[in-house]
Design an enzyme around this catalytic site. Structure first.
Site, PDB file in Angstrom:
ATOM      1  CE  LYS A  90      -3.910   2.052   2.700  1.00  0.00           C
ATOM      2  NZ  LYS A  90      -4.549   1.832   4.008  1.00  0.00           N
ATOM      3  CB  SER A 165      -8.046   3.961   2.931  1.00  0.00           C
ATOM      4  OG  SER A 165      -7.130   3.339   3.835  1.00  0.00           O
ATOM      5  CB  SER A 189      -8.200   1.058   5.874  1.00  0.00           C
ATOM      6  OG  SER A 189      -8.959   2.003   5.796  1.00  0.00           O
TER       7      SER A 189
HETATM    8  N1  GLN Z   1     -12.689   4.127   6.524  1.00  0.00           N
HETATM    9  C1  GLN Z   1     -12.328   4.652   7.549  1.00  0.00           C
HETATM   10  C2  GLN Z   1     -11.935   6.329   7.555  1.00  0.00           C
HETATM   11  O1  GLN Z   1     -12.222   6.727   6.428  1.00  0.00           O
HETATM   12  C3  GLN Z   1     -11.026   3.866   7.981  1.00  0.00           C
HETATM   13  C4  GLN Z   1      -9.743   4.389   7.340  1.00  0.00           C
HETATM   14  C5  GLN Z   1      -8.545   3.560   7.705  1.00  0.00           C
HETATM   15  O2  GLN Z   1      -8.697   2.492   8.429  1.00  0.00           O
HETATM   16  N2  GLN Z   1      -7.335   3.940   7.140  1.00  0.00           N
HETATM   17  O3  GLN Z   1     -11.535   6.600   8.328  1.00  0.00           O
END
Ligand code: GLN
Length: 528
Positions: A90, A165, A189
């Site tokens: 990532k 994400s 994420s």
């Molecule tokens: N979807 C969550 C957010 O938008 C989690 C993001 C993440 O785990 N990096 O904050």
């Protein structure tokens, strides 16, 4: 070791093998690491134009690492299980000499001069790193639509989101472009993208895997973890990246839980005496019927394997999402203050007036950050401001304590907690883009574990309307092995029914659209 057949007799395609199987074939010298890297880069060439999982590929570095491992193996050197198995990364993790954008325009030219600890560890065990995967800008989002470099598409249905994400890592693994990938999980994420792409993803115990070199979003919640197509594969990657790191002051100074042994134990499908708690607050309202149906079947399977399943109340979980959306933006607003046009990334001159530190910083942040990042910086700055601090940030921290207390009480009664990983299957691209609150709800089941620092895994449990559904297994802090044991048991039972991994049922991807991923030569910007 089991007798090794030539890979072509198994599937005709090296990219369809599990990482564990690749490891066996490498050890038996039935396949070389170079062949594996080539097969995956070819696959990326064929399908990534449609999926857009990768921002960059790293062919030179990957072949160099592969050849080094192949030579070492030829000499009979002792090698770890993942030596030679390709991994995608990532783009939130710093890679020495390779641009690391974090999905943001503000970092479009940032070439780190060091490796994140997890990258260093993977290089040390000889895993070729084949590319950097797409993500929501600064890991903020649940759909990978907030990337400054365009959305990633779900391999099951290209009109749908791959989660976020870390949608790039999940889609890369789901589309057989990489057997393994690294992700980061601040609120879900790793697990949410795994759930909606039919892959496996783990958020380890906070402190179990180093955060050094992970671009910080919310430091008290962020955790790096593995993305894979199977539970044993995830465990192998977890074992390779876990462990104490003196560069990370929140790193646990203790051995990595034996997640590989736990995954193998789980595959024996004996859960006699294991106490499983259904989180009472994470079912019913807001959950899609098809998701609840697969969940009910998975609970039945757990009982069939001997588990004692009961409902456990975690009343504070209802407030976890609200608390998260105060704590996370507060920490993010502070962490993102470092992008000041002086130290990292792009620098933009103001359109008019004098170029001072303030005006350049303003123009750079205006041009460099996307809307979601700006929204969260504003929210976080507000929540932390004098006069509002106690009402918002302070209250959220109290809820966080209550969530931790719920976990503690629950784990006195049960060994693990379970829930659906996400309330719905993958939604359509664009569907929630203009409705941040709906987007945030995607993580309602995953966020409690981040607030508590506890581990969680998502494993595929079937399809609803043709799209993957995930089961989340949550365990006490430092007991990550429970996630793998239960995950592997469910996986083994279901793969028996399905006649193989769920991903074998995914539709074929269109081939031939040119990939948008940029192949980088050895280093970019000469920063080594
Ligand atoms: N979807 C969550 C957010 O938008 C989690 C993001 C993440 O785990 N990096 O904050």
């Amino acid at each position: 070791m089991s007798p090794v057949a030539a890979p072509t007799n198994e599937t005709g395609d090296l990219t369809r093998l599990s990482a564990a199987r690749m490891s066996e074939l490498l050890a038996a010298k039935e396949v070389s690491s170079r062949e594996l890297v080539q097969a995956h880069l070819d696959r990326i060439d064929r399908v990534d134009g449609a999926v857009h999982a990768f921002l960059r590929t790293m062919p030179e570095q990957a072949f160099e690492a592969a050849d080094a491992v192949d030579r070492a193996r030829a000499k009979g050197e002792a090698l770890g299980p993942l030596a030679g198995v390709p991994v995608a990364v990532k783009d939130v993790l710093a890679t020495n000499g390779t641009v690391t954008t974090c999905g943001s325009k503000i970092l479009e030219n940032w070439t780190p001069v060091y490796d994140a600890t997890v990258i260093e560890k993977l290089r040390a065990v000889g895993t070729p790193l084949i590319g950097k995967t797409n993500m929501d800008e600064f890991a903020m989002g649940s759909s990978t639509e907030h990337s400054a470099y365009g959305a990633t598409h779900n391999p099951w249905d290209l009109d749908r989101i791959p989660g976020g994400s870390g949608g790039g890592s999940a889609a890369a693994v789901g589309a057989f472009e990489a057997p393994l990938a690294l992700g980061s999980d601040t609120g879900g994420s790793i697990r949410q993208p795994a759930s909606v792409t039919g892959t496996v993803g783990t958020k380890p115990t906070y402190g179990g895997v180093s955060r050094y070199g992970l671009v910080a979003m919310a430091s008290s919640l962020d955790q790096v973890g593995p993305v894979a197509r199977g539970v044993l594969d995830a465990a192998l990657l977890h074992a390779a990246i876990g462990g104490h790191d003196p560069h990370d002051s929140t790193s646990l100074d203790e051995p990595v839980p034996d997640v590989v042994a736990a995954a193998k134990l789980g595959a024996a499908r004996d859960l006699k005496g294991v106490r499983v708690g259904i989180v009472g607050q994470l079912r019913g309202e807001g959950f899609q019927q098809g998701v609840l149906d697969r969940y009910a079947e998975a609970l039945g399977l757990l009982e069939d394997m001997g588990a004692e399943v009961s409902v456990v109340d975690c009343p504070s979980f209802e407030y976890a999402l609200g608390a998260y959306y105060l704590i996370m933006p507060s920490e993010a607003s502070s962490n993102l203050a470092r992008f000041d046009a002086m130290r990292y990334g792009i620098r933009v001159a103001p359109e008019s007036g004098p170029a001072t530190v303030e005006t350049v910083m303003g123009a750079t942040r205006e041009a460099g950050f996307g809307d979601e990042v700006k929204r969260r910086i504003i929210l976080g700055t507000y929540a932390l401001s004098a006069g509002y601090y106690d009402a918002y940030y302070g209250s959220a921290q109290k809820v966080r304590t209550l969530v931790q207390a719920d976990f503690r009480a629950a784990f006195e009664k049960v060994d693990v907690l379970v829930s659906p990983t996400t309330p719905t299957t993958a939604f359509k691209l664009g569907e929630k883009l203009d409705d941040p609150l709906q987007m945030y709800l995607s993580d309602v089941a995953t966020i409690p574990a981040n607030l508590a620092g506890t581990p969680g895994i998502s494993v595929p449990i079937g399809l609803a309307d043709g799209l993957p559904v995930g089961l989340q297994v949550l365990a006490p802090a430092r007991a990550d092995e429970w996630c793998y044991r239960l995950g592997a048991a469910v996986e083994a039972a279901l793969e028996d029914q399905w006649g193989g991994p769920l991903l074998n049922q995914a539709p074929a991807l269109p081939e031939g659209t040119a990939s948008a991923a940029k192949p980088v030569s050895g280093t970019e910007g000469g920063a080594r």
